[in-house]
Enzyme design. Structure first.
Site, short mmCIF file in Angstrom:
data_model
loop_
_atom_site.label_atom_id
_atom_site.label_comp_id
_atom_site.label_asym_id
_atom_site.label_seq_id
_atom_site.Cartn_x
_atom_site.Cartn_y
_atom_site.Cartn_z
N ASP A 131 0.83 -1.21 0.00
CA ASP A 131 0.00 0.00 0.00
C ASP A 131 0.87 1.27 0.00
O ASP A 131 1.18 1.84 1.05
CB ASP A 131 -0.94 -0.03 1.22
CG ASP A 131 -1.96 1.10 1.17
OD1 ASP A 131 -1.80 2.02 0.35
OD2 ASP A 131 -2.90 1.06 1.98
N SER A 134 -0.62 4.60 1.45
CA SER A 134 -0.51 4.72 2.91
C SER A 134 0.92 5.00 3.34
O SER A 134 1.16 5.85 4.21
CB SER A 134 -1.00 3.44 3.60
OG SER A 134 -2.38 3.30 3.43
P1 NAD Z 1 -7.87 9.61 1.83
O1 NAD Z 1 -6.47 10.07 1.61
O2 NAD Z 1 -8.68 9.20 0.66
O3 NAD Z 1 -8.67 10.78 2.60
C1 NAD Z 1 -8.15 11.38 3.77
C2 NAD Z 1 -9.27 11.59 4.77
O4 NAD Z 1 -10.14 12.63 4.32
C3 NAD Z 1 -10.17 10.36 4.98
O5 NAD Z 1 -10.14 9.99 6.33
C4 NAD Z 1 -11.55 10.85 4.55
O6 NAD Z 1 -12.61 10.30 5.32
C5 NAD Z 1 -11.44 12.36 4.78
N1 NAD Z 1 -12.45 13.15 4.05
C6 NAD Z 1 -12.91 13.03 2.78
N2 NAD Z 1 -13.84 13.96 2.51
C7 NAD Z 1 -13.98 14.71 3.65
C8 NAD Z 1 -14.79 15.81 4.00
N3 NAD Z 1 -15.65 16.34 3.13
N4 NAD Z 1 -14.68 16.32 5.25
C9 NAD Z 1 -13.80 15.78 6.15
N5 NAD Z 1 -13.01 14.73 5.87
C10 NAD Z 1 -13.09 14.20 4.63
O7 NAD Z 1 -7.94 8.43 2.88
P2 NAD Z 1 -6.78 7.51 3.46
O8 NAD Z 1 -5.94 8.26 4.39
O9 NAD Z 1 -6.12 6.85 2.33
O10 NAD Z 1 -7.57 6.43 4.32
C11 NAD Z 1 -8.95 6.15 4.26
C12 NAD Z 1 -9.25 5.02 5.27
O11 NAD Z 1 -8.75 3.77 4.81
C13 NAD Z 1 -8.64 5.25 6.62
O12 NAD Z 1 -9.56 4.92 7.62
C14 NAD Z 1 -7.51 4.25 6.66
O13 NAD Z 1 -7.16 3.87 7.98
C15 NAD Z 1 -8.06 3.12 5.87
N6 NAD Z 1 -7.01 2.24 5.33
C16 NAD Z 1 -7.20 0.90 5.32
C17 NAD Z 1 -6.22 0.07 4.81
C18 NAD Z 1 -6.39 -1.43 4.78
O14 NAD Z 1 -5.63 -2.09 4.15
N7 NAD Z 1 -7.38 -1.98 5.41
C19 NAD Z 1 -5.07 0.60 4.28
C20 NAD Z 1 -4.90 1.98 4.29
C21 NAD Z 1 -5.90 2.79 4.81
#
Ligand code: NAD
Length: 380
Positions: A131, A134
């Site tokens: 990933d 991330s």
């Molecule tokens: P991202 O970079 O797409 O977005 C960053 C953050 O912005 C997110 O938390 C999103 O909810 C928030 N956001 C979007 N629109 C918004 C708005 N209008 N107002 C306020 N906040 C807003 O997201 P990311 O950092 O890549 O991660 C998303 C989720 O996926 C996280 O919870 C992360 O922990 C999870 N994740 C899971 C895995 C896995 O393998 N299971 C791996 C990486 C991330």
């Protein structure tokens, strides 16, 4: 046994400081069926000279690697001039920012390259080690706080001295995904008082676990989170209401770090110009969503500007500003992907029935195969 010729280009010319493979990860790859060709000086900006690659068994070559390799690993999207040198049937993998590079994707398909972009990696347990979004967002969250601390006219920690008491800085983090959570943890370590907000209520506990207060807004958004864990795009009305509701928290903060993103969409505009005007002079906004247009109406992507006496940092490709560590984790992500791409006889294997490969594959066999991109190219 034939070995999969894998080329690591020097992308410094494109302003990229990271490199797609570092010597430590390359050493582990040498034990697999991979022959590594590294373009001269490819790792220099990240702190790895040509000898460091030679020492782990890689060959240092010129830019002819584009034409001879079975597989090319990139830190940034290549140019079309580089793609047309590639062999038909060869593969390319990296973060290719496909939504912003449709012409590049078309060129890759025409060339018969199997292109894979880690932006589309499914967020399943098996894919976590690959990933790259991330691994890079984590570093960007850290660096955003360092940049803010450097520009802010206040220090972050509480200081009680004979010359008086300095109150800790107030930091507000918008978007508590990977980058946001790391920004919270870093700002807390520096002693700031941190609040955070995200449209996905599911992150409240994570925010609290890294030491910030979760800002509750009276804004009910049904289904704010997709099955894949990402946020949904809000309607313009919902975004407008959100802007009005976060304005007080923005105005009361010395530093605002915004990371809100919805994959493949423009960044939601969450900070209005009026909210910036209400901040104290000397405050700082770091807009990590600048690449997708920015979360603040006054952000100028790629620039640092001062508006209403507030510094607004619209830096892009933030992880590349810590190229050594960014390359280290990125190379591990790609090395883990490579394991899925080498057949037992050392040849390239694109198994389209594998859930991970199917998700990241943009073009294959001369066609654009990714459904979202096919649609975008048709309507471009
Ligand atoms: P991202 O970079 O797409 O977005 C960053 C953050 O912005 C997110 O938390 C999103 O909810 C928030 N956001 C979007 N629109 C918004 C708005 N209008 N107002 C306020 N906040 C807003 O997201 P990311 O950092 O890549 O991660 C998303 C989720 O996926 C996280 O919870 C992360 O922990 C999870 N994740 C899971 C895995 C896995 O393998 N299971 C791996 C990486 C991330």
């Amino acid at each position: 046994m034939a070995k999969l010729k894998t080329f690591i280009p020097n992308q410094a010319g494109a302003g990229e400081l990271r490199v797609a493979m570092v010597p430590l990860a390359a050493k582990r790859l040498a034990a697999t069926g991979i022959e590594l060709l590294v373009e001269s000086r490819a790792g220099l900006a990240a702190g790895y000279d040509d000898d460091a690659y030679r020492n782990v068994g890689a060959q240092v070559v010129g830019n002819d690697g584009w034409g001879t390799a079975d597989m090319v690993l990139v830190a940034a999207p290549p140019s079309i001039e580089q793609v047309v040198q590639m062999r038909g049937g060869a593969a390319l993998a990296g973060l290719l920012a496909p939504h912003r590079n449709l012409q590049l994707i078309e060129a890759l398909a025409r060339q018969g390259v199997s292109a894979m972009s880690l932006e589309y990696l499914p967020r399943i347990t098996r894919a976590q080690a690959m990933d790259a979004l991330s691994s890079q967002a984590n570093l960007a969250g850290y660096k955003a706080v360092i940049l803010a601390a450097e520009r802010c006219t206040k220090i972050f920690p509480l200081l009680m001295t004979a010359a008086g008491t300095l109150r800790p800085a107030e930091v507000f983090v918008i978007g508590a995904g990977v980058a946001g959570l790391q920004a919270i943890a870093t700002a807390r370590r520096l002693g700031a008082v941190v609040r955070a907000y995200d449209v996905r209520p599911a992150v409240k506990e994570q925010v609290q676990s890294v030491g910030a207060k979760f800002l509750e807004l009276p804004l009910e958004i049904a289904g704010a989170q997709t099955a894949g864990g990402y946020a949904r795009e809000l309607t313009p009305e919902q975004q407008g209401r959100q802007r009005a509701l976060v304005a007080d928290a923005v105005a009361a903060s010395d530093v605002v770090i915004t990371t809100a993103a919805v994959p493949g969409k423009p960044a939601p505009k969450l900070i209005a110009a009026e909210a910036v005007a209400r901040m104290q002079p000397g405050s700082v906004i770091v807009d990590l969503a600048a690449e997708a247009g920015g979360n603040c109406q006054l952000t100028e992507p790629g620039q640092t500007v001062v508006k209403h006496s507030v510094t607004i940092i619209g830096i892009m490709n933030v992880a590349a500003t810590v190229p050594s560590h960014a390359s280290q984790v990125y190379a591990n992500n790609l090395a883990n992907l490579l394991k899925l791409l080498v057949a037992a006889d050392g040849s390239l294997k694109i198994d389209t029935t594998d859930e991970v490969i199917a998700a990241v594959l943009l073009c294959h066999g001369g066609q654009i195969v990714h459904p979202t991109l096919k649609e975008l190219v048709t309507h471009a």
